[in-house]
Design an enzyme around this catalytic site. Structure first.
Site, PDB file in Angstrom:
ATOM      1  N   ASN A   1      -2.470   1.687   5.586  1.00  0.00           N
ATOM      2  CA  ASN A   1      -1.518   0.628   5.209  1.00  0.00           C
ATOM      3  C   ASN A   1      -1.285  -0.190   6.468  1.00  0.00           C
ATOM      4  O   ASN A   1      -1.063   0.385   7.535  1.00  0.00           O
ATOM      5  CB  ASN A   1      -0.213   1.279   4.721  1.00  0.00           C
ATOM      6  CG  ASN A   1       0.885   0.260   4.466  1.00  0.00           C
ATOM      7  OD1 ASN A   1       0.613  -0.909   4.258  1.00  0.00           O
ATOM      8  ND2 ASN A   1       2.125   0.712   4.492  1.00  0.00           N
ATOM      9  N   GLY A   2      -1.319  -1.521   6.351  1.00  0.00           N
ATOM     10  CA  GLY A   2      -1.102  -2.368   7.519  1.00  0.00           C
ATOM     11  C   GLY A   2      -2.313  -3.238   7.769  1.00  0.00           C
ATOM     12  O   GLY A   2      -3.161  -3.407   6.880  1.00  0.00           O
TER      13      GLY A   2
ATOM     14  N   GLU B   1       8.785 -15.223  -9.410  1.00  0.00           N
ATOM     15  CA  GLU B   1       8.019 -13.995  -9.206  1.00  0.00           C
ATOM     16  C   GLU B   1       7.775 -13.245 -10.506  1.00  0.00           C
ATOM     17  O   GLU B   1       6.779 -12.524 -10.614  1.00  0.00           O
ATOM     18  CB  GLU B   1       8.639 -13.093  -8.138  1.00  0.00           C
ATOM     19  CG  GLU B   1       9.962 -12.470  -8.462  1.00  0.00           C
ATOM     20  CD  GLU B   1      10.514 -11.613  -7.315  1.00  0.00           C
ATOM     21  OE1 GLU B   1       9.746 -11.103  -6.498  1.00  0.00           O
ATOM     22  OE2 GLU B   1      11.750 -11.457  -7.251  1.00  0.00           O
TER      23      GLU B   1
ATOM     24  N   ARG C   1       4.275  -0.352  -4.578  1.00  0.00           N
ATOM     25  CA  ARG C   1       3.937  -0.860  -3.243  1.00  0.00           C
ATOM     26  C   ARG C   1       2.640  -1.665  -3.239  1.00  0.00           C
ATOM     27  O   ARG C   1       2.308  -2.307  -2.242  1.00  0.00           O
ATOM     28  CB  ARG C   1       3.803   0.296  -2.257  1.00  0.00           C
ATOM     29  CG  ARG C   1       5.058   1.131  -2.140  1.00  0.00           C
ATOM     30  CD  ARG C   1       4.849   2.247  -1.154  1.00  0.00           C
ATOM     31  NE  ARG C   1       4.797   1.742   0.197  1.00  0.00           N
ATOM     32  CZ  ARG C   1       5.833   1.615   0.997  1.00  0.00           C
ATOM     33  NH1 ARG C   1       7.022   1.984   0.581  1.00  0.00           N
ATOM     34  NH2 ARG C   1       5.706   1.143   2.212  1.00  0.00           N
TER      35      ARG C   1
ATOM     36  N   HIS D   1      19.196 -36.811  -3.108  1.00  0.00           N
ATOM     37  CA  HIS D   1      18.429 -37.272  -1.944  1.00  0.00           C
ATOM     38  C   HIS D   1      16.920 -37.098  -2.148  1.00  0.00           C
ATOM     39  O   HIS D   1      16.162 -37.127  -1.174  1.00  0.00           O
ATOM     40  CB  HIS D   1      18.895 -36.531  -0.688  1.00  0.00           C
ATOM     41  CG  HIS D   1      20.337 -36.783  -0.367  1.00  0.00           C
ATOM     42  ND1 HIS D   1      20.776 -37.997   0.127  1.00  0.00           N
ATOM     43  CD2 HIS D   1      21.435 -36.023  -0.531  1.00  0.00           C
ATOM     44  CE1 HIS D   1      22.097 -37.945   0.282  1.00  0.00           C
ATOM     45  NE2 HIS D   1      22.520 -36.766  -0.111  1.00  0.00           N
TER      46      HIS D   1
ATOM     47  N   LYS E   1       6.181  -4.325  -3.378  1.00  0.00           N
ATOM     48  CA  LYS E   1       7.609  -4.138  -3.147  1.00  0.00           C
ATOM     49  C   LYS E   1       7.976  -4.250  -1.678  1.00  0.00           C
ATOM     50  O   LYS E   1       8.947  -4.877  -1.310  1.00  0.00           O
ATOM     51  CB  LYS E   1       8.005  -2.764  -3.691  1.00  0.00           C
ATOM     52  CG  LYS E   1       9.469  -2.412  -3.533  1.00  0.00           C
ATOM     53  CD  LYS E   1      10.307  -3.229  -4.469  1.00  0.00           C
ATOM     54  CE  LYS E   1      11.777  -2.923  -4.371  1.00  0.00           C
ATOM     55  NZ  LYS E   1      12.567  -3.995  -5.001  1.00  0.00           N
TER      56      LYS E   1
ATOM     57  N   GLU F   1      18.213 -17.590  -5.436  1.00  0.00           N
ATOM     58  CA  GLU F   1      17.834 -16.266  -5.936  1.00  0.00           C
ATOM     59  C   GLU F   1      17.390 -16.353  -7.396  1.00  0.00           C
ATOM     60  O   GLU F   1      16.410 -15.708  -7.790  1.00  0.00           O
ATOM     61  CB  GLU F   1      19.023 -15.313  -5.750  1.00  0.00           C
ATOM     62  CG  GLU F   1      18.827 -13.904  -6.266  1.00  0.00           C
ATOM     63  CD  GLU F   1      17.693 -13.125  -5.588  1.00  0.00           C
ATOM     64  OE1 GLU F   1      17.120 -13.593  -4.596  1.00  0.00           O
ATOM     65  OE2 GLU F   1      17.361 -12.037  -6.112  1.00  0.00           O
TER      66      GLU F   1
ATOM     67  N   TRP G   1      -2.517  -2.906  -1.790  1.00  0.00           N
ATOM     68  CA  TRP G   1      -2.204  -4.331  -1.879  1.00  0.00           C
ATOM     69  C   TRP G   1      -3.196  -5.003  -0.935  1.00  0.00           C
ATOM     70  O   TRP G   1      -3.134  -4.811   0.285  1.00  0.00           O
ATOM     71  CB  TRP G   1      -0.767  -4.601  -1.458  1.00  0.00           C
ATOM     72  CG  TRP G   1      -0.345  -6.021  -1.682  1.00  0.00           C
ATOM     73  CD1 TRP G   1       0.089  -6.559  -2.848  1.00  0.00           C
ATOM     74  CD2 TRP G   1      -0.286  -7.076  -0.704  1.00  0.00           C
ATOM     75  NE1 TRP G   1       0.396  -7.894  -2.659  1.00  0.00           N
ATOM     76  CE2 TRP G   1       0.176  -8.238  -1.355  1.00  0.00           C
ATOM     77  CE3 TRP G   1      -0.593  -7.144   0.663  1.00  0.00           C
ATOM     78  CZ2 TRP G   1       0.336  -9.457  -0.694  1.00  0.00           C
ATOM     79  CZ3 TRP G   1      -0.428  -8.354   1.318  1.00  0.00           C
ATOM     80  CH2 TRP G   1       0.033  -9.499   0.627  1.00  0.00           C
TER      81      TRP G   1
ATOM     82  N   LYS H   1      13.637 -15.281  -8.685  1.00  0.00           N
ATOM     83  CA  LYS H   1      13.391 -14.302  -9.768  1.00  0.00           C
ATOM     84  C   LYS H   1      12.452 -14.889 -10.811  1.00  0.00           C
ATOM     85  O   LYS H   1      11.549 -14.223 -11.294  1.00  0.00           O
ATOM     86  CB  LYS H   1      14.702 -13.875 -10.442  1.00  0.00           C
ATOM     87  CG  LYS H   1      15.623 -13.019  -9.626  1.00  0.00           C
ATOM     88  CD  LYS H   1      15.197 -11.562  -9.477  1.00  0.00           C
ATOM     89  CE  LYS H   1      14.469 -11.342  -8.199  1.00  0.00           C
ATOM     90  NZ  LYS H   1      15.213 -11.084  -7.005  1.00  0.00           N
TER      91      LYS H   1
ATOM     92  N   CYS I   1       0.828  -1.194   0.000  1.00  0.00           N
ATOM     93  CA  CYS I   1       0.000   0.000   0.000  1.00  0.00           C
ATOM     94  C   CYS I   1       0.866   1.249   0.000  1.00  0.00           C
ATOM     95  O   CYS I   1       1.806   1.378   0.774  1.00  0.00           O
ATOM     96  CB  CYS I   1      -0.962   0.064   1.169  1.00  0.00           C
ATOM     97  SG  CYS I   1      -2.159  -1.261   1.192  1.00  0.00           S
TER      98      CYS I   1
HETATM   99  C1  AGP Z   1      12.609 -10.222  -4.219  1.00  0.00           C
HETATM  100  O1  AGP Z   1      12.697  -9.965  -5.559  1.00  0.00           O
HETATM  101  C2  AGP Z   1      11.469  -9.627  -3.501  1.00  0.00           C
HETATM  102  N1  AGP Z   1      11.123  -8.329  -3.872  1.00  0.00           N
HETATM  103  C3  AGP Z   1      11.428  -9.936  -2.005  1.00  0.00           C
HETATM  104  O2  AGP Z   1      11.823 -11.235  -1.794  1.00  0.00           O
HETATM  105  C4  AGP Z   1      12.207  -8.990  -1.063  1.00  0.00           C
HETATM  106  O3  AGP Z   1      13.572  -9.183  -1.194  1.00  0.00           O
HETATM  107  C5  AGP Z   1      11.731  -9.261   0.379  1.00  0.00           C
HETATM  108  O4  AGP Z   1      10.361  -9.003   0.463  1.00  0.00           O
HETATM  109  C6  AGP Z   1      12.486  -8.438   1.391  1.00  0.00           C
HETATM  110  O5  AGP Z   1      12.308  -7.067   1.197  1.00  0.00           O
HETATM  111  P1  AGP Z   1      13.220  -6.015   1.944  1.00  0.00           P
HETATM  112  O6  AGP Z   1      14.625  -6.207   1.453  1.00  0.00           O
HETATM  113  O7  AGP Z   1      12.665  -4.674   1.575  1.00  0.00           O
HETATM  114  O8  AGP Z   1      13.111  -6.305   3.416  1.00  0.00           O
END
Ligand code: AGP
Length: 614
Positions: free
Chosen positions: A101-102, A490, A27, A506, A609, A483, A75, A487, A2
């Site tokens: 937000n929250g 997502e 956001r 395993h 984000k 990682e 969001w 990527k 948000c």
């Molecule tokens: C990764 O591409 C994501 N955007 C997500 O995993 C992100 O790294 C995670 O939510 C942590 O965010 P931050 O670094 O703002 O705490």
């Protein structure tokens, strides 16, 4: 999670607020809405979907002119992404508009209480209860006083921003554990979830602390605690300008941010050696004597930041001989983590607002641990609540998928590791200087990867129809594999998983069948060559079962050539620094694959984000 904007000044509020929402849309993009005050009435427009939908609505049904306004990009948590759940929410009497937000954790009981008094709720959101509670408190008090009273009744984490048409030149905000910053202009002031919303108007800002209320007018900003006592807020200035948060000629923020990585790495390394060539961490306020007493390091972080922490574990343990645990912040406080005064807890967060990480940090502090934040956002909550902070200098990261933040988080965590080694006498000074020299070569090496990454795009197109992609690595290559898989999930919405290469046999090797693409991060043959040999065996095991192997391997590693269907070359790099180059092609691979599939790369579905709910 948000985005919130509030404005009071001389300009047309709607223009300022919508421009701010555009910068905050990363956001959350489930819905967007705005409210202004005109002729003593609240005027609201809101629409499900991206901000563009709201802009279309505003074109069809314009808002009257006004110099006071608020806006929200959502969001969704409570209630689906519909028009009626979009913010702002208004009290039944039309007296108060509120954005949030929250999560209000006690919203169900507040909702029942309101309903028992005959209030009809128009949405499924937790936010709407706040609008009604504020209105109920208003006959006897102004909006700021009502906000104090209501905040005392709320449980959970929240940023709230509200307006009252009876006081048309005031916007009131409140925060507990969710982000809210004040922008200080000339004859105008701003409220926003982050500075990106107002940086084109002012770079002067105020941090708000926990449980604080802000009363915003064109010519004044008053900060109070929840009991109405005045509070001194800490000023700061934003060290980047509006152009840093624009695409700057790139089609996507993600492409721009991938390209910015050499600079981000260089900026995060700058000024870290003092005149004696010893590591200097200006923002670290933990005494060296205390660091000498530390007996363990715990990293808390989420997602990409946790992967950066996993990379750093290998280096910090190697350099300091201290045990390093890396914990997913969302799990940390719900078991019984063994941390105390002899633990250094490092919270890594690009945004500095991730709720899981913040709550884990608070838990660590409650246990008496020393805390250090690695963060990219000045003025955010996690660094503010930590004993020490080391900022990364990646600049604003707008694309939801993290790229340059990852590389700079590794750099920052390595600097902390070297600093610890220096303070504890665990390494010779010339050893530390040699590593700093290697680190200073990295911007150029990342640049080299970017210059030679084009074939990765063709490869991504070739595998666009794959049902799933696996990623394998060993040692520091393992978090890189995680990682790479994150990527791809997502951005391309594909099944992707990262494994330690030795673990495959395993169980997960059962996933291998004819044609399954497997991306293998190959360790340097010049480092622990035993790792190189082992991964060659792992490759043979999966090729024997039909996997198509894409190897990310060092220039000059010819031993890998017979075992790979494709090779992505990265420059020769010391083993511990290899993630800084080997991650980059994986970012490009995911970005290209998502583009080929026609996905919104900068704003992938279901994501936001900055995740400010637990
Ligand atoms: C990764 O591409 C994501 N955007 C997500 O995993 C992100 O790294 C995670 O939510 C942590 O965010 P931050 O670094 O703002 O705490």
């Amino acid at each position: 999670m948000c985005g919130i904007v509030g404005y009071v000044g001389e300009k047309q509020a709607l223009e300022v607020v919508v421009a701010g929402l555009r910068r905050l849309e990363y956001r959350g993009y489930d819905s967007a809405g705005v409210a202004v005050i005109s002729d003593g009435r609240l005027e609201i427009r809101k629409k499900a979907g991206k901000l563009a939908n709201l802009e279309t609505l505003l074109g069809q049904d314009p808002l009257p002119q006004s110099t006071t306004g608020i806006g929200h990009t959502r969001w969704a948590t409570h209630g689906g992404p519909t028009d009626h759940n979009a913010h702002p929410h208004v009290s039944a009497d039309g007296r108060v508009a509120v954005i949030h937000n929250g999560i209000i954790e006690n919203f169900a009981e507040l909702r029942e209480e309101l309903q028992s008094r005959g209030v009809e709720l128009a949405s499924e959101t937790d936010t709407e209860v706040v609008a009604h509670l504020l209105a109920e408190a208003m006959p006897d008090s102004d909006l700021a006083q009502a906000m104090q009273a209501v905040c005392h009744r709320l449980e959970g984490a929240f940023t709230l921003v509200a307006m009252d048409p009876h006081d048309p030149t005031t916007v009131v905000g409140a925060r507990r554990s969710s982000p809210l910053v004040v922008g200080l202009g000339e004859g105008e002031n701003f409220l926003a979830s982050d500075v990106a919303a107002f940086v084109e108007h002012t770079r002067d800002a105020l941090e708000l602390g926990q449980d604080q209320i802000v009363v915003l007018r064109a010519d004044s900003v008053q900060v109070l605690d929840f009991d109405g006592a005045p509070v001194e807020a800490k000023p700061f200035s934003v060290d980047w300008d509006a152009s840093a948060a624009e695409k700057g000629g790139y089609e996507l923020f993600m492409l721009k941010e991938i390209a910015e990585q050499p600079k981000a790495v260089a900026d995060s390394l700058r000024g870290r050696l003092d005149a004696q060539q010893r590591i200097r961490l200006d923002e670290t306020q933990i005494d060296d004597g205390v660091l000498r007493q530390i007996s363990k390091v715990v990293v808390i972080a989420c997602g990409t930041a946790a992967h950066a922490g996993m990379v750093a574990k290998y280096a910090i343990e190697h350099w300091t001989k201290l045990p390093v645990d890396v914990e997913l912040a969302s799990e940390f406080r719900y078991r019984d983590p063994i941390v105390g005064p002899d633990s250094l807890v490092i919270a890594i967060s690009q945004s500095g607002e991730t709720m899981d990480t913040l709550m884990a940090l608070r838990h660590a502090k409650d246990q008496g641990a020393r805390t250090l934040a690695i963060c990219n956002t000045v003025g955010s909550t996690i660094p503010r609540e930590s004993d020490a902070v080391l900022y990364t200098y990646a600049g604003p990261e707008i694309a939801v998928a993290s790229t340059k933040a990852f590389l700079t988080q590794i750099i920052a965590a390595y600097l902390v590791g070297l600093y610890l080694a220096q303070a504890r006498g665990a390494m010779f000074e010339d050893e530390i200087r040699a590593i700093m020299q290697d680190l200073s070569d990295m911007p150029q090496k990342v640049d080299l990867v970017l210059d030679t990454v084009e074939p990765v795009r063709a490869l991504a197109q070739e595998y666009a129809e794959a049902g799933s992609v696996l990623f394998l690595g060993r040692h520091v290559g393992y978090p890189v594999a995680l990682e790479g898989a994150l990527k791809l999930k997502e951005l391309a919405y594909m099944h992707a998983e990262g494994f330690p290469a030795g673990e495959l046999k395993h169980g997960p090797i059962a996933l291998i069948e004819d044609g399954v693409p497997v991306i293998v991060i190959v360790p340097s043959p010049r480092g622990r060559s035993v790792l190189h040999g082992k991964i060659v065996s792992n490759i043979q095991e999966i090729r024997a079962r039909g996997a198509r192997v894409i190897a990310v391997a060092e220039e000059g590693d010819e031993a890998i050539t017979p075992f790979a269907d494709h090779i992505i070359r990265v420059p020769e790099t010391p083993t511990l620094l290899q993630p800084l180059v080997s991650t980059v092609p994986l970012q490009v691979f995911a970005c290209e694959l998502a583009t080929v599939k026609g996905h919104d790369v900068d704003q992938p579905r279901n994501l936001a984000k900055s995740v400010t709910v637990e």
